[in-house]
Motif scaffolding. Structure first.
Motif, PDB file in Angstrom:
ATOM      1  N   ARG A 192      -2.994  -5.016  -2.598  1.00  0.00           N
ATOM      2  CA  ARG A 192      -4.141  -4.538  -3.368  1.00  0.00           C
ATOM      3  C   ARG A 192      -3.732  -3.390  -4.296  1.00  0.00           C
ATOM      4  O   ARG A 192      -3.003  -2.479  -3.915  1.00  0.00           O
ATOM      5  CB  ARG A 192      -5.228  -4.070  -2.404  1.00  0.00           C
ATOM      6  N   GLU A 236      -1.389  -2.675   1.389  1.00  0.00           N
ATOM      7  CA  GLU A 236      -1.181  -3.990   1.999  1.00  0.00           C
ATOM      8  C   GLU A 236      -2.509  -4.450   2.593  1.00  0.00           C
ATOM      9  O   GLU A 236      -2.828  -4.193   3.747  1.00  0.00           O
ATOM     10  CB  GLU A 236      -0.101  -3.908   3.070  1.00  0.00           C
ATOM     11  N   SER A 237      -3.293  -5.139   1.779  1.00  0.00           N
ATOM     12  CA  SER A 237      -4.639  -5.526   2.212  1.00  0.00           C
ATOM     13  C   SER A 237      -5.137  -6.671   1.348  1.00  0.00           C
ATOM     14  O   SER A 237      -4.760  -6.801   0.180  1.00  0.00           O
ATOM     15  CB  SER A 237      -5.594  -4.327   2.078  1.00  0.00           C
ATOM     16  N   ASP A 239      -8.417  -6.935   0.923  1.00  0.00           N
ATOM     17  CA  ASP A 239      -9.763  -6.436   0.641  1.00  0.00           C
ATOM     18  C   ASP A 239     -10.069  -6.622  -0.843  1.00  0.00           C
ATOM     19  O   ASP A 239      -9.350  -6.105  -1.706  1.00  0.00           O
ATOM     20  CB  ASP A 239      -9.844  -4.962   1.021  1.00  0.00           C
TER      21      ASP A 239
END
Length: 325
Positions: A192, A236-237, A239
């Motif tokens: 992200r 690191e997602s 979302d």
């Protein structure tokens, strides 16, 4: 040959342009209803910085990155070849020394040269690294220019067209969907990123400036007319929310650390997106039958898309020539 490209981000459009250089046209299918909607490319900084990116990605990125600068300079307007400036607050000067050890292609400069390159930063930093061979572009202008060029060459861009390779009957399909292809690409992961666009009439920069900071490493890229892109968090997602409060505070704090004038800047736009990345953070081009997949460009979409697009075209031409013979 009938060629389809899925995805109208940087990778897809550059691949279409590379095909057009060979006199071939491609039909582009884009799931979004307009250019840039939901695309990581639309939110990119547009830095063409192979030497700086090699600090994390390794030296193998340098040669294709430099070739990419030449390609963009030839094919889209307003590519600025003014280099990159890397600075750090005095208390974090050890970070600057470490960055220098891990990169090449730079000059170590002092306050006088900093003031010459960027007068509005005069007196704010005592030393910096200057990467004179690097460049930057406006990602949105570049994408719009390529889309128009592809359309003129006879390859339509079909928006609102959600397709996959199995539904298409073209001779070749180039899959440039990015993280949208995650279900078919288990090794792919989302990273992200968040960005802001600020407007300030009290500050002028001629080139991207990277601020090394232990909490808020950031880059500021001038876009003209007092606009600056500030990015980008790396989380690191998967979302898909908009910019978070923490992300905005970190980006604004970093911009303020670069220059206090940003405290009075207008926030014109915020944005967040998911960058597709493989474990080594480097792109991959692969072919399975008539499908060529281009993915994993991470934060190197504009820098490396000319190289990976050329590799994709080589797959297509090689297989096409075999079939013709």
């Amino acid at each position: 040959m009938r060629i389809a490209i899925i995805g109208a981000g940087a990778a897809g459009l550059v691949t279409a342009a590379r095909l057009a250089e060979r006199g071939l046209t491609a039909e582009i299918f884009e799931a979004s209803d307009r250019l840039g909607a939901g695309a990581a490319s639309w939110l990119a900084g547009g830095m063409l910085a192979p030497y700086c990116e090699a600090e994390d990605a390794g030296p193998g990125i340098i040669a294709p990155g430099l070739a990419g600068i030449d390609w963009w300079s030839t094919n889209v307007p307003r590519v600025e070849r003014g280099g990159t400036l890397v600075v750090a607050p005095w208390r974090d000067r050890s970070d600057l020394a470490r960055f220098a050890r891990r990169t090449r292609g730079h000059e170590r400069i002092g306050s006088d040269r900093i003031a010459m390159l960027e007068p509005d930063l005069a007196g704010r930093f005592s030393e910096a690294l200057f990467f004179p061979e690097e460049a930057h572009l406006d990602p949105r202008l570049a994408l719009e220019s390529l889309a128009a060029r592809v359309s003129r060459s006879g390859g339509p861009v079909r928006f609102g067209a959600s397709v996959d390779a199995a539904t298409l009957d073209h001779d070749f399909v180039v899959d440039c969907r990015g993280f949208a292809a995650a279900e078919e690409t288990p090794a792919l992961r989302p990273v992200r990123g968040e960005m802001l666009i600020l407007k300030s009439d009290d500050l002028s920069l001629s080139r991207p400036v990277r601020l090394l900071h232990p909490r808020w490493p950031v880059y500021v890229v001038p876009r003209g007319d007092g606009l600056f892109m500030v990015g980008a968090t790396v989380v690191e997602s998967d979302d898909r929310r908009g910019v978070t409060a923490r992300g905005m505070v970190d980006l604004l704090n970093a911009a303020y650390a670069l220059h206090p004038a940003f405290a009075e800047a207008e926030i014109v736009e915020t944005g967040s997106g998911l960058r597709p990345a493989f474990p080594d953070n480097l792109p991959r081009v692969s072919r399975h039958g008539r499908v060529v997949t281009v993915n994993g460009l991470y934060r190197h979409g504009f820098l490396l898309s000319p190289a990976v697009a050329e590799e994709a075209v080589t797959h297509i031409l090689g297989e096409g020539l075999k079939a013709a013979s």
